[in-house]
Motif scaffolding. Sequence first.
Motif, short mmCIF file in Angstrom:
data_model
loop_
_atom_site.label_atom_id
_atom_site.label_comp_id
_atom_site.label_asym_id
_atom_site.label_seq_id
_atom_site.Cartn_x
_atom_site.Cartn_y
_atom_site.Cartn_z
N LYS A 1 0.87 -1.17 0.00
CA LYS A 1 0.00 0.00 0.00
C LYS A 1 0.91 1.22 0.00
O LYS A 1 1.33 1.72 1.05
CB LYS A 1 -0.91 -0.01 1.23
N LEU B 1 0.05 4.59 1.84
CA LEU B 1 0.13 4.39 3.29
C LEU B 1 1.57 4.26 3.74
O LEU B 1 1.98 4.82 4.76
CB LEU B 1 -0.67 3.14 3.68
N GLN B 2 2.38 3.53 2.97
CA GLN B 2 3.79 3.38 3.31
C GLN B 2 4.49 4.75 3.35
O GLN B 2 5.26 5.04 4.27
CB GLN B 2 4.50 2.47 2.32
N GLU C 1 4.48 -2.00 8.80
CA GLU C 1 3.67 -3.23 8.76
C GLU C 1 2.28 -3.03 8.15
O GLU C 1 1.80 -3.89 7.40
CB GLU C 1 3.54 -3.84 10.17
N ARG C 2 1.62 -1.94 8.45
CA ARG C 2 0.28 -1.72 7.90
C ARG C 2 0.28 -1.65 6.38
O ARG C 2 -0.73 -1.95 5.74
CB ARG C 2 -0.32 -0.43 8.47
N PHE D 1 0.02 -6.84 5.45
CA PHE D 1 -1.41 -7.12 5.48
C PHE D 1 -1.72 -8.47 4.81
O PHE D 1 -0.91 -9.02 4.07
CB PHE D 1 -2.21 -5.98 4.82
#
Length: 209
Positions: A87, A90-91, A102-103, A107
């Motif tokens: 992502k 988001l990164q 991690e998010r 995932f």
Amino acid sequence: MRNSVRFQNKQYSPSKVICIGRNYVEHIKELDNEVPTEPVIFLKPNSAISSHLYLHDTDSIHYEGEISLLIESDNFVAVGFGLDLTKRDLQSALKKKGLPWERAKAFDQSALFSQFVAITEPMSQLKMQLTINAKVVQTADYDLMLHKPESLLNEVKTFLSLEDGDILMTGTPKGVGKINPHDVLVGQIFSGKTLLVEHTWSVQSTIKV
């Protein structure tokens, strides 16, 4: 039930996927990152492994094709093609805040692999290629890696216990980008000019997150 990958008609259930970031200079440049002085290492859990490619309704998903190596008895025994799904927006937001990735990286359904084939030739001969809708978007080989697989494995062993079936993803070269609905991705691993393994993924559906 744990997710698995295939090697020599056997199913292996990795306890973890060990990922290497910023291992190709041109990819470092395309994301405007600094060249690291030591390997950038992060993990994906078993729950990240998937045989199907999904998009998300809230986050764009980017592809990162990688030479991936299967571990047995603390050594590399097989090679396959891996997709490290990311992502990216988001990164980038997490990096700006100095927060872990991690998010954006670990995932569910964020690690896809071809079958694995035995390593019978020197790893210095390994090459990878990723095409999307019949267009080549990523190519790389062993020589372009900043940190070679052998040294990466030794580094990982200094702080992690390895289990049979664990996978090392060696990093992605330049050419990363967004996956779109109806895209067809084909990953290939070569030893020199010999094709070792090929796998095709098509987008299955979009997941509501």
